[in-house]
Design an enzyme around this catalytic site. Structure first.
Site, PDB file in Angstrom:
ATOM      1  N   LYS A 173       0.832  -1.201   0.000  1.00 48.94           N
ATOM      2  CA  LYS A 173       0.000   0.000   0.000  1.00 48.94           C
ATOM      3  C   LYS A 173       0.867   1.251   0.000  1.00 48.94           C
ATOM      4  O   LYS A 173       0.581   2.216  -0.692  1.00 48.94           O
ATOM      5  CB  LYS A 173      -0.976  -0.011   1.171  1.00 48.94           C
ATOM      6  CG  LYS A 173      -2.119  -0.962   0.897  1.00 48.94           C
ATOM      7  CD  LYS A 173      -3.237  -0.902   1.887  1.00 48.94           C
ATOM      8  CE  LYS A 173      -4.316  -1.909   1.478  1.00 48.94           C
ATOM      9  NZ  LYS A 173      -5.146  -2.355   2.566  1.00 48.94           N
TER      10      LYS A 173
ATOM     11  N   LYS B 111      -3.240 -10.639  -9.789  1.00 50.26           N
ATOM     12  CA  LYS B 111      -4.181 -11.026  -8.738  1.00 50.26           C
ATOM     13  C   LYS B 111      -5.438 -10.147  -8.781  1.00 50.26           C
ATOM     14  O   LYS B 111      -5.322  -8.920  -8.876  1.00 50.26           O
ATOM     15  CB  LYS B 111      -3.505 -10.871  -7.368  1.00 50.26           C
ATOM     16  CG  LYS B 111      -4.375 -11.339  -6.221  1.00 50.26           C
ATOM     17  CD  LYS B 111      -3.833 -10.938  -4.863  1.00 50.26           C
ATOM     18  CE  LYS B 111      -4.457  -9.654  -4.386  1.00 50.26           C
ATOM     19  NZ  LYS B 111      -4.355  -9.372  -2.978  1.00 50.26           N
TER      20      LYS B 111
ATOM     21  N   LYS C 204      -9.711  -5.454  -5.511  1.00 45.46           N
ATOM     22  CA  LYS C 204     -10.447  -4.186  -5.600  1.00 45.46           C
ATOM     23  C   LYS C 204      -9.494  -3.043  -5.905  1.00 45.46           C
ATOM     24  O   LYS C 204      -9.766  -2.182  -6.710  1.00 45.46           O
ATOM     25  CB  LYS C 204     -11.135  -3.886  -4.256  1.00 45.46           C
ATOM     26  CG  LYS C 204     -12.466  -4.564  -4.065  1.00 45.46           C
ATOM     27  CD  LYS C 204     -12.901  -4.502  -2.600  1.00 45.46           C
ATOM     28  CE  LYS C 204     -12.907  -5.892  -2.003  1.00 45.46           C
ATOM     29  NZ  LYS C 204     -13.273  -6.000  -0.601  1.00 45.46           N
TER      30      LYS C 204
END
Ligand code: TYM
Length: 315
Positions: free
Chosen positions: A115, A194, A197
């Protein structure tokens, strides 16, 4: 609580519409196995809060995900379904764990590193995410944790944290094991990476037929091959290789036809679950969460009574 059975625990974040990666990676294996275990399935709403700051959306996602759980085949009479924020013992235990976990250890967590690498805001909640997840799992004396590959490290963290607590204050926690199914550990998205979202490459599990068709049509195909592997790798989740072989043979070089076949098979697979989902009311969801929360708090409080005594805060 059913005695004698091993304990299973898993959770999903209500951070957006569930996709077929969530379904084939964890929900379907879970539905296939949960009745053989003493099963707890959580809505990880405090985890979702690390990224989702829109109250209306979070609320709607929570209602939706409980509907999703039931629609895919979880029976709330046979599994404990509850919401993380309804059991304050999870955040209480997180604090206690925080006092034995080092920041250097948390800096190594993949999800946090990813992230950060993608430039996402790194709030303290995001950093501490694996500790809250460890509390989720360990509070319930969990034996196995069905998850996709991306959560493996977090379950390893839970084991490490259990050991750390146990060596500091005595054996309070059991070490859990992840259960990752081969073949669906990393369900690919429309770009072959992968499905996630945050990568915008998902096929929604409970989208309308049109939404699913749009996502399938956007699957990136490699024009040099005879058979579109990105389409096939998703298609094989819905149909066996034996069933697919003649379809892909007949459609050699015609990627559009393969995508259309996938849309039809996905629709046939999803339609009955979608129908069931429509029959689940807001009142049903509230009742499931109310009852589940009550039972989960009972189990969690019993564990925390022992934990508070061990660390020395009970008087
Ligand atoms: P979350 O909400 O990101 O994902 C939910 C579950 O779906 C799996 N998954 C996939 N599996 C295969 N292929 C994919 N493309 C794919 N995408 C997602 C994830 O591995 C996961 O099993 N931290 C957790 C939620 C959580 C939790 C827990 C899980 C909170 N507490 C305790 C287990 C136990 C998460 O963010 O999952």
């Amino acid at each position: 609580m059913i005695r004698g059975k091993q304990k299973l625990f898993t959770g999903l974040q209500p951070s957006g519409a569930l996709h077929i990666g969530n379904y084939f990676g964890v929900l379907k294996p879970l539905v296939d196995m949960y009745e053989g275990f003493d099963s707890r399935v959580m809505v990880a709403d405090y985890h979702a809060l690390t990224t989702l700051k829109d109250a209306d959306k979070l609320h709607a996602n929570i209602m939706d995900i409980v509907r999703d759980y039931v629609a895919v085949g979880l029976d709330p009479k046979k599994a404990l379904i509850f919401k993380q924020s309804d059991v304050p013992q999870h955040t209480e235990l997180t604090w206690i764990y925080n006092c034995v976990v080092t920041t250097a250890f948390l800096e190594l967590a993949h999800a946090y590193k990813d992230k950060r690498a993608r430039g996402l805001e790194s709030n303290a909640g995001l950093f501490d995410y694996p500790v809250l997840m460890a509390a989720d799992i360990l509070l319930y004396d969990t034996d196995i944790v069905p998850v996709g590959q991306d959560q493996k490290q977090h379950v390893e963290y839970a084991r490490e944290i259990a050991t750390k607590f146990n060596t500091t204050w005595g054996e309070a926690f059991k070490e859990p094991k992840e259960k990752i199914l081969e073949g669906v550990a990393i369900v690919p998205g429309t770009d072959g990476k992968k499905m996630s979202k945050s990568y915008g490459n998902t096929i929604p599990l409970f989208g309308s037929k049109d939404e699913i068709a749009k996502a399938v049509m956007s699957i990136i195909t490699d024009s040099s091959g005879e058979s579109p592997s990105n389409v096939y790798n998703i298609h094989r989740l819905f149909k066996s290789e034996r069933e697919l072989a003649p379809v892909y043979k007949a459609n050699k070089g015609n990627y559009k036809a393969s995508k259309e076949a996938l849309i039809q098979d996905a629709e046939e697979f999803i339609a009955p679950m979608r129908k069931k989902r429509e029959s689940i009311t807001d009142a049903d969801v509230r009742e499931i969460l109310h009852d589940g929360g009550e039972k989960a708090r009972e189990i969690a409080e019993e564990k925390m009574t022992d934990v508070r005594r061990r660390v020395g805060v009970s008087i």
